[in-house]
Enzyme design. Structure first.
Site, PDB file in Angstrom:
ATOM      1  N   SER A 277       0.850  -1.189   0.000  1.00  0.00           N
ATOM      2  CA  SER A 277       0.000   0.000   0.000  1.00  0.00           C
ATOM      3  C   SER A 277       0.884   1.237   0.000  1.00  0.00           C
ATOM      4  CB  SER A 277      -0.899   0.025   1.248  1.00  0.00           C
ATOM      5  OG  SER A 277      -1.557   1.278   1.379  1.00  0.00           O
TER       6      SER A 277
ATOM      7  N   TYR B 249      -1.667  -0.778  10.446  1.00  0.00           N
ATOM      8  CA  TYR B 249      -1.746  -0.950   8.994  1.00  0.00           C
ATOM      9  C   TYR B 249      -0.483  -0.454   8.299  1.00  0.00           C
ATOM     10  CZ  TYR B 249      -3.653  -0.890   4.258  1.00  0.00           C
ATOM     11  OH  TYR B 249      -3.862  -1.119   2.926  1.00  0.00           O
TER      12      TYR B 249
END
Length: 259
Positions: free
Chosen positions: A140, A153
């Site tokens: 990501s 995350y």
């Protein structure tokens, strides 16, 4: 010769399902992993993909033995995949002051990191023996800098980038390529509850098409869309003091149980 085979985790929604559809469109056979197998069966039936084109494996990617067993079943039933996409992941906000959020962090790492390595595990030796294959890790843009409320995350996705780079160097010269994809903001159930702006938001089908091209090209690292690639480059060079001020007041990812 039978069509090439793609093994994809987290295929029941979002990016994973869009990737599965893109590979099906290209005529590939599919081996799809998800916990919600009934939904996957219905999805495959809707695309008229019979068992010769699509096999579905129920597994929990956060449980090492579960995802390894799914990979081994794929090898036994369909042979060595040409592409393995470790896509399954979660994104939940955390606050380090809260004891329960340490469990959230552990669960995030179990799925996003250990689960990714366990997804690749059954296929590395067979691919090396064959001399070809692509192992694809979905990271990501959040891997570039830590964001407030996103500790679990961001750390997990930075870990995906570093792990895939390590694996890429280990497999150099073997014929097996390791591809790291870093999505920006994609319109999926994972992002729809976000409480902050999402520039260059993409539909999952558009992402899947560009990801397919990057994987076919054997790219070692690719940010999608390209505009977020430039944002990522900029963020790497922004001094910490400037970055820290810039993200103050930014909406945080929802913690577990928040609405």
């Amino acid at each position: 010769m039978s069509p090439p085979l793609a093994f994809i985790t987290g295929a029941s929604s979002g990016i994973g399902q869009a990737l599965a559809a893109r590979y099906a469109q290209a005529g590939w056979r599919l081996a799809l992993v998800a916990r919600r197998t009934e939904e996957m069966q219905a999805w495959a039936a809707g695309l008229r993909l019979d068992e010769s084109r699509c096999r579905i494996y129920g597994a929990d990617v956060a449980q090492i033995d579960s995802i390894v067993a799914a990979g081994q079943r794929c090898l036994a039933e369909s042979g060595v995949p040409d592409v393995v996409i470790a896509n399954a992941g979660i994104s939940i906000g955390m606050d380090t002051r809260e004891r329960a959020d340490l469990d959230v962090m552990a669960q995030t790492f179990a799925l996003n990191n250990t689960g990714l390595a366990a997804t690749f595990h059954p296929f590395v030796a067979p691919m090396v023996q064959r001399g070809s294959g692509r192992l694809v890790g979905i990271a990501s843009v959040a891997s570039v800098r830590g964001l407030p409320g996103h500790g679990a995350y961001c750390a997990s996705k930075a870990g995906v980038v570093a792990y895939c780079e390590s694996l890429r160097t280990e497999l150099h010269g073997s014929g097996v390529r390791v591809v790291t994809l870093c999505p920006g903001y994609i319109d999926t159930p994972l992002t729809r509850g976000n409480r902050y702006g999402m520039p260059f938001l993409m539909q999952p089908e558009a992402f899947a098409d560009r990801a397919f091209q990057a994987i076919e090209a054997g790219a070692s690292y690719r940010v999608i869309p390209w505009q977020m690639g430039w944002v990522a480059r900029l963020l790497r060079w922004v001094p910490n003091a400037v970055f820290d001020r810039a993200v103050q007041g930014r909406g945080r990812k929802k913690r577990r149980g928040e609405h």
